[in-house]
Scaffold this active site. Structure first.
Site, PDB file in Angstrom:
ATOM      1  CG  ASP A   1      44.228  40.916  44.305  1.00 47.71           C
ATOM      2  OD1 ASP A   1      43.029  40.595  44.314  1.00 47.71           O
ATOM      3  OD2 ASP A   1      45.125  40.181  43.851  1.00 47.71           O
TER       4      ASP A   1
ATOM      5  CG  ASP B   1      34.121  45.426  49.078  1.00 43.56           C
ATOM      6  OD1 ASP B   1      35.107  45.213  48.350  1.00 43.56           O
ATOM      7  OD2 ASP B   1      33.924  44.812  50.145  1.00 43.56           O
TER       8      ASP B   1
ATOM      9  CD  GLU C   1      42.791  35.793  37.665  1.00 45.84           C
ATOM     10  OE1 GLU C   1      41.995  36.720  37.883  1.00 45.84           O
ATOM     11  OE2 GLU C   1      43.718  35.508  38.449  1.00 45.84           O
TER      12      GLU C   1
END
Ligand code: SAH
Length: 215
Positions: A117, A153, A68
């Site tokens: 992202d 999604d 991360e």
């Protein structure tokens, strides 16, 4: 995901035994960090780490590394580890671009990308974690018969990723545009934080599994 700057985060990361700071020194020796020769799986862009930690609790015989880039986000994962420590989990606070400098060829057995992202502007396509540039980086560090699983999604990002997979010469082993209604692919599915959020407002979840072993 980007959270408000939290002053305590930098300290927590510097002092946590779960967050590996001198990462370039472990190239080719990541097994030693875990003290076992178990396979190593990585989630890139793990956010607060719920998926990674749920998976790690279920599979004590697999070692997990969560990547991360933002310390403020990783801090949440460190807090969860303090409450419920998992011996088979470590974290890296880095931009995934530098992964080939940190891992030896074939050192990873599995890669997960979840709700990466989208970088919607064309000129930022190279920053997408499923771009051909990133696939080339994974090609360097993922073992030959290793797999990469990607969930999102975001349909435009998923369609872009299908194109990049083809362009990069990877195999598309399985895919679905609606994971939660695909009995086979949904078996044993572990929900991520974003997956729960976006599926609860009705967004279908897309998933692909890719590899580059010759068939
Ligand atoms: N996987 C989590 C979080 C998704 S949000 C979930 O599904 O719930 C995407 C995360 O990826 C963000 O926290 C972002 O900071 C991280 N990220 C994006 N690009 C990255 C990069 N190049 N290197 C490391 N982390 C990255």
């Amino acid at each position: 995901m980007r959270l408000r700057n939290i002053p305590a985060a930098a300290d927590a990361i510097a002092n946590s035994k779960y967050c590996i700071l001198n990462y370039t020194e472990h190239k080719g020796h990541w097994h030693e960090i875990f003290g076992s020769n178990h396979p190593i799986a990585m989630e890139i862009g793990m956010g607060k780490g719920r998926f990674l930690m749920d998976l790690a609790a279920l599979h004590p015989d697999i070692n997990y590394i969560g990547v991360e880039r933002y310390g403020s986000v990783l801090y949440r994962a460190l807090q969860k580890m303090d409450e419920n420590p998992l011996p088979n989990v470590r974290f890296l606070c880095i931009n995934a671009e530098i992964l080939p400098e940190i891992f030896e060829a074939g050192e990873l057995d599995q890669i997960y990308l979840n709700f990466s992202d989208p970088w919607p502007k064309d000129r930022h396509a190279k920053r997408r974690l499923t771009s051909r540039e990133f696939l080339a980086r994974y090609d360097q560090i993922l073992k030959k018969d290793g797999h990469l699983e990607f969930k999102t999604d975001n349909r435009p990002l998923f369609d872009f990723s299908l194109e990049e997979v083809k362009e990069a010469g990877w195999n598309l082993d399985a895919y679905t545009y609606d994971l939660h209604h695909d009995d086979k692919m949904n078996q044993g599915n572990i929900m991520t934080e974003y997956e729960e959020k976006f599926s609860s407002i009705g967004n279908p979840i897309c998933k692909m599994i890719i590899s580059r072993e010759k068939r």
